[in-house]
Design a protein around this motif. Structure first.
Motif, PDB file in Angstrom:
ATOM      1  N   ASP A   1       1.211  -1.285   0.297  1.00 39.28           N
ATOM      2  CA  ASP A   1      -0.038  -0.012   0.380  1.00 39.28           C
ATOM      3  C   ASP A   1       1.332   1.070   0.032  1.00 39.28           C
ATOM      4  O   ASP A   1       0.676   2.159  -1.009  1.00 39.28           O
ATOM      5  N   ALA A   2       2.032   1.174   0.960  1.00 40.59           N
ATOM      6  CA  ALA A   2       3.009   2.882   0.990  1.00 40.59           C
ATOM      7  C   ALA A   2       3.017   2.800  -0.744  1.00 40.59           C
ATOM      8  O   ALA A   2       4.212   3.395  -0.998  1.00 40.59           O
ATOM      9  N   LEU A   3       4.104   1.679  -1.293  1.00 41.99           N
ATOM     10  CA  LEU A   3       4.854   1.756  -2.741  1.00 41.99           C
ATOM     11  C   LEU A   3       3.536   2.457  -3.472  1.00 41.99           C
ATOM     12  O   LEU A   3       3.833   3.209  -4.506  1.00 41.99           O
ATOM     13  N   ALA A   4       2.331   1.905  -3.187  1.00 38.17           N
ATOM     14  CA  ALA A   4       1.380   2.232  -3.917  1.00 38.17           C
ATOM     15  C   ALA A   4       0.676   4.146  -3.891  1.00 38.17           C
ATOM     16  O   ALA A   4       1.092   4.332  -4.912  1.00 38.17           O
ATOM     17  N   ARG A   5       1.143   4.373  -2.887  1.00 42.33           N
ATOM     18  CA  ARG A   5       0.930   5.581  -2.762  1.00 42.33           C
ATOM     19  C   ARG A   5       1.614   6.654  -2.404  1.00 42.33           C
ATOM     20  O   ARG A   5       1.721   7.694  -3.379  1.00 42.33           O
TER      21      ARG A   5
ATOM     22  N   LEU B   1      -3.419  -4.745  -8.801  1.00 36.65           N
ATOM     23  CA  LEU B   1      -4.761  -5.289  -7.686  1.00 36.65           C
ATOM     24  C   LEU B   1      -4.534  -5.483  -7.015  1.00 36.65           C
ATOM     25  O   LEU B   1      -5.833  -5.114  -5.895  1.00 36.65           O
ATOM     26  N   LEU B   2      -3.838  -5.437  -5.968  1.00 42.08           N
ATOM     27  CA  LEU B   2      -3.866  -5.910  -4.912  1.00 42.08           C
ATOM     28  C   LEU B   2      -3.188  -5.241  -4.284  1.00 42.08           C
ATOM     29  O   LEU B   2      -4.344  -4.991  -3.251  1.00 42.08           O
ATOM     30  N   ALA B   3      -3.115  -4.012  -4.436  1.00 40.41           N
ATOM     31  CA  ALA B   3      -2.346  -2.741  -4.323  1.00 40.41           C
ATOM     32  C   ALA B   3      -4.358  -2.203  -3.755  1.00 40.41           C
ATOM     33  O   ALA B   3      -4.202  -1.318  -2.494  1.00 40.41           O
ATOM     34  N   ASP B   4      -4.840  -2.004  -4.484  1.00 35.71           N
ATOM     35  CA  ASP B   4      -6.098  -2.166  -4.281  1.00 35.71           C
ATOM     36  C   ASP B   4      -7.268  -2.748  -2.850  1.00 35.71           C
ATOM     37  O   ASP B   4      -7.309  -2.058  -2.235  1.00 35.71           O
ATOM     38  N   HIS B   5      -6.946  -3.913  -3.040  1.00 38.22           N
ATOM     39  CA  HIS B   5      -7.496  -5.075  -1.914  1.00 38.22           C
ATOM     40  C   HIS B   5      -6.774  -4.438   0.042  1.00 38.22           C
ATOM     41  O   HIS B   5      -6.866  -3.922   0.569  1.00 38.22           O
ATOM     42  N   ALA B   6      -5.213  -4.208  -0.809  1.00 39.99           N
ATOM     43  CA  ALA B   6      -4.702  -3.529   0.367  1.00 39.99           C
ATOM     44  C   ALA B   6      -5.143  -2.685   1.647  1.00 39.99           C
ATOM     45  O   ALA B   6      -5.531  -2.310   2.484  1.00 39.99           O
TER      46      ALA B   6
ATOM     47  N   ILE C   1      10.528   2.313 -10.399  1.00 41.34           N
ATOM     48  CA  ILE C   1       9.670   0.431 -10.404  1.00 41.34           C
ATOM     49  C   ILE C   1       8.323   1.365 -10.714  1.00 41.34           C
ATOM     50  O   ILE C   1       7.759   2.306  -9.914  1.00 41.34           O
ATOM     51  N   ARG C   2       7.336   0.380 -11.253  1.00 46.85           N
ATOM     52  CA  ARG C   2       5.801   0.611 -10.825  1.00 46.85           C
ATOM     53  C   ARG C   2       4.961  -0.804 -10.643  1.00 46.85           C
ATOM     54  O   ARG C   2       5.788  -2.035 -10.390  1.00 46.85           O
ATOM     55  N   LEU C   3       4.158  -1.286  -9.998  1.00 48.54           N
ATOM     56  CA  LEU C   3       3.234  -1.810 -10.003  1.00 48.54           C
ATOM     57  C   LEU C   3       2.719  -2.516 -11.602  1.00 48.54           C
ATOM     58  O   LEU C   3       2.218  -2.105 -12.328  1.00 48.54           O
ATOM     59  N   THR C   4       2.739  -4.560 -11.324  1.00 53.08           N
ATOM     60  CA  THR C   4       2.186  -5.153 -12.231  1.00 53.08           C
ATOM     61  C   THR C   4       0.936  -4.827 -12.353  1.00 53.08           C
ATOM     62  O   THR C   4       0.009  -3.981 -11.164  1.00 53.08           O
ATOM     63  N   ASP C   5      -0.129  -4.812 -13.414  1.00 52.14           N
ATOM     64  CA  ASP C   5      -1.173  -5.810 -13.417  1.00 52.14           C
ATOM     65  C   ASP C   5      -1.387  -5.825 -11.847  1.00 52.14           C
ATOM     66  O   ASP C   5      -2.879  -6.298 -11.344  1.00 52.14           O
ATOM     67  N   ALA C   6      -1.264  -7.429 -11.513  1.00 55.78           N
ATOM     68  CA  ALA C   6      -1.681  -7.848 -10.492  1.00 55.78           C
ATOM     69  C   ALA C   6      -0.554  -6.967  -9.281  1.00 55.78           C
ATOM     70  O   ALA C   6      -1.939  -7.015  -7.847  1.00 55.78           O
ATOM     71  N   GLY C   7       0.083  -6.634  -9.039  1.00 57.53           N
ATOM     72  CA  GLY C   7       0.557  -5.493  -8.165  1.00 57.53           C
ATOM     73  C   GLY C   7      -0.483  -4.274  -7.821  1.00 57.53           C
ATOM     74  O   GLY C   7      -1.169  -3.951  -7.069  1.00 57.53           O
TER      75      GLY C   7
END
Length: 304
Positions: free
Chosen positions: A11-15, A64-69, A56-62
């Motif tokens: 979540d921190a990486l996504a933000r 998706l999981l970040a949204d859930h996180a 770095i960037r989030l993959t599609d799976a990343g």
């Protein structure tokens, strides 16, 4: 079973958008972030991060999981708030931010009161500009921020946040004692069209406000010095190099050779506290807001 701390790292990486930003937000090392993400990728059996140039960037799976996180962590925060509220005790830790003059004017009485009244509460503080404090609250990095805006230039508060007004601060114009207007009971901003100004750094909300306000008075400000610290601004005024806006909150001693004159059409800074909506169920947040309001009221009464 997904590990909560690894979801928090994702979540921190996504933000924050970077390993270094996530590490700073989580108060850990960059290697700790990388290790947590490697373990999370092994848990889910998919790549969650991909190289993007030097970053770095989030993959599609990343993603998706970040949204859930984000949703999971929001529910965890809500559960913690409910447990705190049910217990009714002011304990644990709270992270409070404020812009510099509010930190100087409000933090000492607020921290003193919280330490005396709630010894089991650990308060940590950060000095941040208003926009950074609000972003920190929105991201969940900060529990409560003291921010500001001006009567003629508002600072939007995003949805999902609650704010409460603390006090109105009425700044003066600081000028050298030898300035032609130094002995006036009041001044108009238009009278400083030919003066050089000492301002907050470019990009800060108060700098943008100053330029906006002076332009609205019909002149382009001659900003000669960009200084973030108010005592340094006043030291420059004492040296005779210009004029500046001098807030009263957290002002402290004024150097010899500086005169402070009110503006005829009052300028007002609105100081307020901001937190995530629903977080007021936490006794620690309620206690901190109460301490801020008490300190602000006492400052307002003392300056009346």
């Amino acid at each position: 079973m997904l590990n909560l701390e690894r979801l928090r790292t994702l979540d921190a990486l996504a933000r924050h958008g970077s390993v270094s930003g996530a590490a700073a937000g989580l108060h850990v090392t960059t290697s700790a972030v990388s290790q947590q993400m490697a373990k999370l990728e092994r848990e889910v059996g998919q790549r969650l991060l991909a190289r993007n140039g030097r970053g770095i960037r989030l993959t599609d799976a990343g993603r998706l999981l970040a949204d859930h996180a984000a949703r999971i962590l929001s529910q965890v925060e809500l559960a913690q708030a409910d447990i705190e509220a049910q217990r009714g005790e002011v304990v644990g830790e709270i992270l409070l931010s404020a812009f510099p003059t509010a930190a100087r004017g409000l933090f000492p009485p607020v921290l003193g009161a919280l330490c005396a009244d709630h010894p089991e509460l650990r308060v940590r503080t950060r000095e941040l500009e208003p926009e950074d404090g609000i972003r920190g609250v929105l991201r969940g990095d900060i529990d409560l921020a003291v921010a500001l805006d001006w009567s003629n230039k508002r600072l939007p508060v995003p949805g999902g946040l609650t704010r409460v007004e603390l006090l109105d601060d009425t700044p003066d114009i600081a000028m050298p004692a030898g300035h032609p207007l130094a002995d006036r009971p009041e001044v108009d901003l238009e009278e400083f069209a030919d003066d050089e100004w000492v301002s907050w750094p470019e990009g800060e909300f108060c700098h943008d406000w100053l330029v906006f306000t002076l332009r609205s008075k019909g002149f382009e400000p001659r900003i000669a010095h960009l200084v973030g610290e108010h005592h340094t601004q006043l030291a420059l005024i004492a040296a005779g190099v210009g004029v500046c806006v001098a807030p009263r909150l957290g002002r402290g001693p004024v150097p010899d050779g500086v005169r402070l004159v009110p503006v005829r059409q009052r300028m007002r800074r609105h100081v307020h506290a901001v937190w995530r909506t629903g977080a007021e169920r936490r006794p620690s947040v309620r206690a901190t807001v109460d301490a801020l309001r008490t300190a602000a009221r006492e400052l307002s009464e003392a300056s009346a």
